[in-house]
Design an enzyme around this catalytic site. Structure first.
Site, PDB file in Angstrom:
ATOM      1  N   ARG A 234       0.837  -1.192   0.000  1.00 51.01           N
ATOM      2  CA  ARG A 234       0.000   0.000   0.000  1.00 51.01           C
ATOM      3  C   ARG A 234       0.874   1.246   0.000  1.00 51.01           C
ATOM      4  NH1 ARG A 234      -3.482  -2.692  -1.400  1.00 51.01           N
ATOM      5  NH2 ARG A 234      -5.552  -3.094  -0.520  1.00 51.01           N
ATOM      6  N   GLU A 263      -3.056   7.540  -5.811  1.00 50.24           N
ATOM      7  CA  GLU A 263      -3.025   6.804  -7.079  1.00 50.24           C
ATOM      8  C   GLU A 263      -4.186   7.224  -7.974  1.00 50.24           C
ATOM      9  OE1 GLU A 263      -0.807   2.801  -5.369  1.00 50.24           O
ATOM     10  OE2 GLU A 263      -2.966   2.758  -5.738  1.00 50.24           O
ATOM     11  N   HIS A 285       0.760  -0.133  -9.710  1.00 51.39           N
ATOM     12  CA  HIS A 285      -0.134  -0.936  -8.862  1.00 51.39           C
ATOM     13  C   HIS A 285      -0.682  -2.149  -9.621  1.00 51.39           C
ATOM     14  CE1 HIS A 285      -2.799  -0.570  -5.052  1.00 51.39           C
ATOM     15  NE2 HIS A 285      -2.658  -1.834  -5.392  1.00 51.39           N
ATOM     16  N   VAL A 286       0.242  -2.912 -10.204  1.00 51.46           N
ATOM     17  CA  VAL A 286      -0.157  -4.089 -10.990  1.00 51.46           C
ATOM     18  C   VAL A 286       0.424  -5.380 -10.434  1.00 51.46           C
ATOM     19  CG1 VAL A 286      -0.577  -2.851 -13.141  1.00 51.46           C
ATOM     20  CG2 VAL A 286       1.751  -3.643 -12.616  1.00 51.46           C
ATOM     21  N   ALA A 287       1.046  -5.347  -9.241  1.00 56.44           N
ATOM     22  CA  ALA A 287       1.594  -6.586  -8.687  1.00 56.44           C
ATOM     23  C   ALA A 287       0.513  -7.646  -8.524  1.00 56.44           C
ATOM     24  CB  ALA A 287       2.268  -6.305  -7.338  1.00 56.44           C
TER      25      ALA A 287
END
Length: 321
Positions: A234, A263, A285-287
């Site tokens: 986060r 974001e 934020h694509v993990a």
């Protein structure tokens, strides 16, 4: 008949199949929703599906028909859960779907930074290989993972999986005791010891008032081995301005982040400004977002809705029904 409204469908990739729930329903999907559209779109809805749309107490008090907020993610900080408890609105989330994708992304960042892949790629594109006059050149340090000390902040399923992968690489995982907490079980290493002895520190904690900015300048100054800092959890867990200062002061050797404090990040976000450095990798934020993980999430989301309507709710965060 349940009116189900998905407020931010574009937070799932278009190729992900969102099956129709096996209940009497009307499903309405919106690509994205702004705050001024929330009340109109949720009017008469008994079930809201959200990913990152904030639902405040003021809004929820105006939605007497709403019975379930089905979050298409694990994090629940976008919902006023105290208001939901008071109003009898149940909240469900998604669990366990990211057990492979987030740890794999974590190690993609670790490997790229530990071996300086971005820096070497930039050198190749700049013609340094031809200038070297030999079969290879050594403009950046390369380090093995084997034998490295891996500090893990967050001992949930993702932190545990990261530890497993670390062991497979021959690393020495350490779970950090909670910051400011006394008492250690056998799982934990003291917080200050993790800071002082880790070669890599990776964060897998929820964002709460207690964890916000848990890594800031005092912590960076305590990191004696100049570790890599990895955050696939986060934004807000790491003080981003302090992180960039730590990079400038050579207190840490690099950073791999998949999240930012806002974001998408503002143009003046310090981490965004630092992302052009060869020892900084910032992904959007694509993990969590492998196709396999997203499909598992979508299937679990529909299961949560069906189970709630059928009187056997699953993955409840809190709420009455």
């Amino acid at each position: 008949m349940h009116k189900i409204v998905f407020l931010d469908r574009t937070t799932l990739a278009p190729q992900i199949v969102l099956r129709e729930p096996r209940i009497e329903h009307q499903l309405i999907e919106h690509e994205r929703t702004t705050p001024d559209q929330l009340l109109e779109r949720l009017a008469g809805a008994s079930i809201a599906i959200i990913n990152k749309v904030p639902l405040t107490a003021e809004l929820l008090e105006q939605l007497p028909d709403l019975k379930l907020i089905a979050i298409a993610a694990t994090g629940t900080d976008c919902v006023d859960k105290a208001a939901c408890q008071r109003l009898g609105i149940a909240v469900s989330n998604i669990r366990g779907y990211a057990i492979n994708t987030v740890p794999e992304h974590t190690f993609a960042l670790i490997l790229a930074l530990r071996r300086n892949l971005i820096a070497y790629r930039d050198d190749v594109l700049a013609g340094e290989w031809q200038k070297s006059g030999q079969f290879c050149f050594f403009t950046h340090a390369i380090h093995d993972l084997a034998g490295a000390r891996l500090g893990i902040i967050g001992e949930g399923v993702l932190g545990q999986r990261v530890a497993e992968l670390g062991k497979a690489f021959g690393m020495l995982p350490m779970f950090a005791a909670h910051k400011g907490r006394e008492g250690l079980g056998p799982l934990y290493t003291r917080w200050d010891e993790v800071l002082a002895t880790s070669d890599i520190i990776t964060v897998h904690s929820p964002l709460t008032p207690h964890t916000r900015n848990m890594l800031a300048m005092p912590e960076f100054r305590a990191m004696k081995r100049r570790p890599l800092i990895i955050n696939t959890a986060r934004g807000g867990l790491v003080d981003e301005s302090a992180l960039v200062q730590a990079l400038d002061d050579d207190l840490i050797s690099g950073a791999g982040f998949d999240v930012t404090a806002g974001e998408p990040p503002a143009d003046d976000n310090p981490l965004l400004r630092a992302a052009g450095r060869p020892n900084v990798i910032l992904t959007p934020h694509v993990a969590w977002a492998s196709d396999e993980a997203q499909q598992s999430l979508a299937d679990q989301l529909m299961d949560n809705i069906e189970n709630f309507v059928n009187g056997a709710p699953s993955n409840l965060v809190q709420g009455a029904y």
